[in-house]
Design an enzyme around this catalytic site. Sequence first.
Site, PDB file in Angstrom:
ATOM      1  N   SER A  53      -3.357 -21.611 -16.204  1.00 33.71           N
ATOM      2  CA  SER A  53      -4.080 -21.514 -15.256  1.00 33.71           C
ATOM      3  C   SER A  53      -5.667 -22.226 -15.664  1.00 33.71           C
ATOM      4  O   SER A  53      -6.100 -22.854 -16.538  1.00 33.71           O
ATOM      5  CB  SER A  53      -4.449 -20.264 -14.472  1.00 33.71           C
ATOM      6  OG  SER A  53      -3.778 -19.176 -14.726  1.00 33.71           O
ATOM      7  N   VAL A  93       2.611 -11.543 -29.961  1.00 36.58           N
ATOM      8  CA  VAL A  93       3.918 -11.802 -30.226  1.00 36.58           C
ATOM      9  C   VAL A  93       4.223 -12.098 -31.970  1.00 36.58           C
ATOM     10  O   VAL A  93       4.319 -13.352 -31.854  1.00 36.58           O
ATOM     11  CB  VAL A  93       5.254 -11.645 -29.021  1.00 36.58           C
ATOM     12  CG1 VAL A  93       6.552 -12.023 -29.620  1.00 36.58           C
ATOM     13  CG2 VAL A  93       4.986 -11.313 -28.181  1.00 36.58           C
TER      14      VAL A  93
END
Length: 794
Positions: A248, A322
């Site tokens: 983005s 993660v």
Amino acid sequence: MKKIKKVFLIILILIAVLLLLAFSYLQYSKPKYEGEQSLEHIAKETTVYFDDYGIPHIYAASQKDAMTTLGFVHAQDRLWQMELMRRIAPGRLSEIFGNTTLKTDKFFAGIGIDESSAKAVSQLDKKSQTYILATAYLDGINQYIESGVTPVELRLLGITPEKFTLKDVYNIFGFMSFSFAMAQKTDPLLTDIRDRYGMDYLKDFGINGEFNTQQLKSYKGNLTEYSKISRSLTTMLESSPVPAFIGSNSWVIGSDKTKNGKVILANDPHIIYSQPGTWYEAHIVCPDYEMYGYYIAGTPFPLLGHNREYAYGLTMFENDDVDFFQEEENPNNQHQYKIDGAYKNYTYQQKVIKVKDSSDVKLNVKTSQHGPVVTGLLDGLASKKSIAMSWIYTQQKNQILDAVYQLSHAKDLSDFHKNIELIKAPGLNIMYGDAKGNIAWITSGKLYKVDKSVNTNFILNGANPVDNQRIFLPFAKNPSAINPPWQYVYSANNQPEAIDGYLYPGYYLPKDRALRIDNLLKSKSNWTKQEVSEMIVDNTSATAQAIVTGMTSSLHVAQFSANEKQSLKILKEWQGTHGLKEVAPTLYNKWLYFYLRDTFEDEFGKDNFKLLLSTHIIKQVIEHQSKNVASPWWDNITTKDKKETQADVLTQSFKEAIASLEKQLGNDVTAWQWEKVHRVEFQHPIGKLKLFSRFFNVGAFPISGSNEVINNQLFIYTDEAEIVVKGGPSTRRIIDFSDIENSWSVLPTGQSGNPMSEHYDDQAELFVNGKFRKMKLNKKEIEATSTRFVFKPK
């Protein structure tokens, strides 16, 4: 003969009748944009004006009435999409698609999103406005399911939708949060390269491995097994019928740098293209509330929004939330793993996945203290090693629904800022601007530090106490900039500066877009909405010219053909722009593919090289590695009697690129225009079947832009004749507080997900041509240009 003719006639009549019935049903299934409708559980009459692009402007006596109405109109345009969105996280796609989505279901059912959602629902305050308004929205959806027309997609698949619940809402946010993660593609792949070739090979990847020397000596992995984790996860996500969030742009310009002395906010979140698109726009007006918002299907509060007082948008932070851990199992008991110096029992859970037209599939989920063991959830893995996935989203308290409610109901910047802390994952850059002149960039995410000896780009040792250490940081340490003296803030998924000397680990994108945005913003102090609208579709690469200069300086040109010399001249004169009529972008991106292939494929292998091309890290590599004469990657390890150099590889790849273009586009170099190769098609999940593609899909269109320019049209480098754009701006928005009633936006295709709606694809031409339309706030203008749909209390 007469009997044959009679049978043939009967068949024709039956086909005609079926076609007539299908056409009649499709006409009947169109969304209703005017008339009257009874609606339960609203206190007073609510009026919805659908404007000339199908956006509902909901005028209600209370927020609860507005939310019930929003749920109903959202469902009539996007119920099929809602059904898909709520099924992926709990592993229920195979109920409608059969075995084709089983591997996706097995993975998502096992990683714990559904359990996290159930826990979040149980903890939600039933007296809170979050709960009251969210359940009102769901009530509206469920009333449409009961009384509205079932979408054609669900008819084709034979699915009767169930009622929507709050757990569905949390599951949708859970999938959205996972789809940001890049670690699942990158960490196992980099671990393989580290273990097979050593850290010297990773210097070109921007990974600081100086502190990993001791760990590398004591902890080695297996190339085949680790790379299979990356490949399996990547294949699963790419084949998913639900698009992933990937990047983005956003920037906010302070009042001192705009011509009219008011803040301007720009935002274009990058998401894998799909049909219908990601966002549903809706404008709500109540006595105590107004918001023009952008909603994900099946969720009650907008992730993007504005009103007369403030505006907000987002980009992906790309921080690492993660981590993967290889567990050390007890050699005498496979049901135990080592942690903190002792063996601990795995926990086990059995789940059942229902599969359409087939038997149920039983899934055994094994979980360690770190998280679920993904090697037991991924398709095609026969690993005896247990690799567990540790994910912040499922480990921290889930307050995502409260957070999104609060952001869309903020009183001021201070109130807006403090509620971002509720978002533990995903990491987001949240952009803010208001009518008072405040601007801000604030990051969300529960950030943590690891020991300096630990590099989270690799699979970690689950039995190593140092690898297990996590120091969680207070929200005050999240990167941010509030009302900076330089009068603008921006984000393009780039690496933020160090906080207290610590660079947050992540999978950040190259500096290209961020550098271009920064250079443009600082060069002017009188920005207008029109100029910002031109900037948001800017096609100029901040780094391409420098990369071309470096790569062309190494070429052996003496034996170049006429076309190769002409192509080289075009590239050297190129300004880094990516317009439709230009030839240089075609040359550049074809050359990049062959350069990457000839440099990396021999070490990675064909399958893993293809996987590497789908990661963010390959974009980081190009600028640095292509100019590093001493890079070990130049040598082709399959040619034992020769050591290739930078000049050898770049010359070979350039000649291969030109030969490929001659074969694909002909011998006239001037005809190799970008518009002939760079195209976008917005694909519906059912439209992937050729029989239905023309009905459900939108496009294809030639489109300007490229990878890592502001007009970021994302594709994977390829030698295919057509460069298929996979993702890009899911909307473009420009909010100008000097003219708030005339702010601009555009969607890639249209507002409606119903193929029979006039608003299914009515913005596609605007989008691909870089144009905009209004986001209307003025009631008189809305009434004059809209259809009227009245909802009456039942």
